[in-house]
Motif scaffolding. Structure first.
Motif, short mmCIF file in Angstrom:
data_model
loop_
_atom_site.label_atom_id
_atom_site.label_comp_id
_atom_site.label_asym_id
_atom_site.label_seq_id
_atom_site.Cartn_x
_atom_site.Cartn_y
_atom_site.Cartn_z
N ARG A 62 -83.95 -42.88 14.76
CA ARG A 62 -84.56 -43.82 15.16
C ARG A 62 -83.67 -44.35 17.05
NH1 ARG A 62 -89.55 -47.36 13.91
NH2 ARG A 62 -89.83 -45.50 12.83
N THR A 63 -84.17 -44.38 18.06
CA THR A 63 -83.40 -44.65 19.24
C THR A 63 -83.87 -46.06 18.94
OG1 THR A 63 -83.18 -42.67 20.20
CG2 THR A 63 -82.83 -45.08 21.61
N LEU A 64 -82.71 -47.13 19.48
CA LEU A 64 -83.97 -48.31 19.35
C LEU A 64 -83.51 -49.39 19.71
CD1 LEU A 64 -81.81 -49.11 14.86
CD2 LEU A 64 -84.27 -48.37 15.64
N SER A 65 -82.96 -48.73 21.09
CA SER A 65 -82.57 -49.17 22.52
C SER A 65 -83.69 -50.22 22.93
CB SER A 65 -82.43 -48.62 23.66
OG SER A 65 -83.38 -47.58 23.73
N ARG A 66 -85.29 -50.13 22.33
CA ARG A 66 -86.19 -50.73 22.86
C ARG A 66 -86.51 -51.74 21.43
NH1 ARG A 66 -84.36 -49.10 26.83
NH2 ARG A 66 -85.49 -47.25 27.97
N TYR A 67 -86.17 -52.21 20.60
CA TYR A 67 -86.33 -53.22 19.80
C TYR A 67 -84.98 -54.23 19.69
CZ TYR A 67 -89.11 -49.11 17.94
OH TYR A 67 -90.20 -48.71 18.05
N VAL A 68 -85.73 -55.21 18.73
CA VAL A 68 -84.72 -56.42 18.56
C VAL A 68 -83.24 -55.93 17.62
CG1 VAL A 68 -84.41 -58.24 17.24
CG2 VAL A 68 -86.42 -58.49 18.80
N LEU A 69 -82.26 -55.98 17.32
CA LEU A 69 -81.51 -55.93 16.59
C LEU A 69 -80.73 -56.94 16.27
CD1 LEU A 69 -79.46 -53.20 18.26
CD2 LEU A 69 -81.70 -52.68 17.02
N GLY A 70 -80.85 -57.35 14.90
CA GLY A 70 -80.17 -58.67 14.39
C GLY A 70 -79.29 -58.95 13.21
N TRP A 71 -78.27 -60.23 12.79
CA TRP A 71 -77.66 -60.12 11.99
C TRP A 71 -77.69 -61.17 11.06
CZ3 TRP A 71 -73.58 -56.26 11.38
CH2 TRP A 71 -72.90 -56.23 11.98
N PHE A 72 -77.43 -61.05 9.49
CA PHE A 72 -78.09 -61.88 8.68
C PHE A 72 -76.51 -62.13 8.10
CE2 PHE A 72 -82.43 -63.23 8.91
CZ PHE A 72 -83.31 -61.95 9.67
N ARG A 73 -76.51 -63.10 7.27
CA ARG A 73 -76.12 -62.82 6.03
C ARG A 73 -76.14 -63.52 4.70
NH1 ARG A 73 -71.51 -67.69 9.16
NH2 ARG A 73 -72.22 -68.95 8.47
N GLN A 74 -75.17 -63.15 3.85
CA GLN A 74 -75.23 -63.63 2.29
C GLN A 74 -74.74 -64.15 1.66
OE1 GLN A 74 -78.26 -61.36 -0.11
NE2 GLN A 74 -78.89 -63.02 -1.06
N ALA A 75 -74.41 -65.20 1.76
CA ALA A 75 -72.87 -66.14 0.45
C ALA A 75 -73.57 -65.76 -0.88
CB ALA A 75 -71.97 -67.11 1.40
N PRO A 76 -72.40 -65.25 -1.63
CA PRO A 76 -72.44 -65.96 -3.06
C PRO A 76 -73.27 -66.84 -3.82
CG PRO A 76 -69.98 -65.02 -2.69
CD PRO A 76 -70.78 -65.14 -1.72
N GLY A 77 -74.62 -66.58 -4.42
CA GLY A 77 -75.78 -67.87 -4.87
C GLY A 77 -76.83 -68.53 -3.56
#
Length: 127
Positions: free
Chosen positions: A27-42
């Motif tokens: 899908r073309t995502l040019s019109r959507y929010v794009l995000g980054w998340f992270r998860q550390a151990p535990g």
């Protein structure tokens, strides 16, 4: 269906830099929010940064002034430039898309608000 593939993770010394990429397909995502998340151990998955279709950004306080999110709509790709990395930045980094944010300037911060996820890329900051 949307597929997201992250790349660019690795091992870096404290104070170093990495640039993560997330390429989307399906899908073309040019019109959507794009995000980054992270998860550390535990730990729980946490919001890092996100960008709206019009270029507005929001970031977590922990990365302010060090991380920069950007997008290339022609390539259907979002980037995370990470500078001045610290050991506490060590985590698996995920890109994600909230399906309800087409043409929206609202940036969700909760992981439950995001519908599509990549498999993640490991970032390790260590000497």
């Amino acid at each position: 269906q949307v597929q997201l593939v992250e790349s660019g993770g690795g091992l870096v010394q404290p104070g170093g830099s990495l640039r993560l990429s997330c390429a989307a397909s399906g899908r073309t995502l040019s019109r959507y929010v794009l995000g980054w998340f992270r998860q550390a151990p535990g730990k729980e998955r946490e919001f890092v940064q996100a960008i709206t279709w019009s270029g507005g950004t929001v970031n977590a306080d922990s990365v302010k002034g060090r991380f920069t999110i950007s997008r290339d709509n022609a390539k259907n790709t979002v980037y995370l430039q990470m500078d001045s990395l610290k050991p506490e930045d060590t985590a698996v980094y995920y890109c994600a898309v909230p399906a309800t944010t087409r043409y929206s300037d609202y940036i969700p911060r909760g992981s439950h608000e995001y519908d599509y996820w990549g498999h993640g890329t490991q970032v390790t900051v260590s000497s």
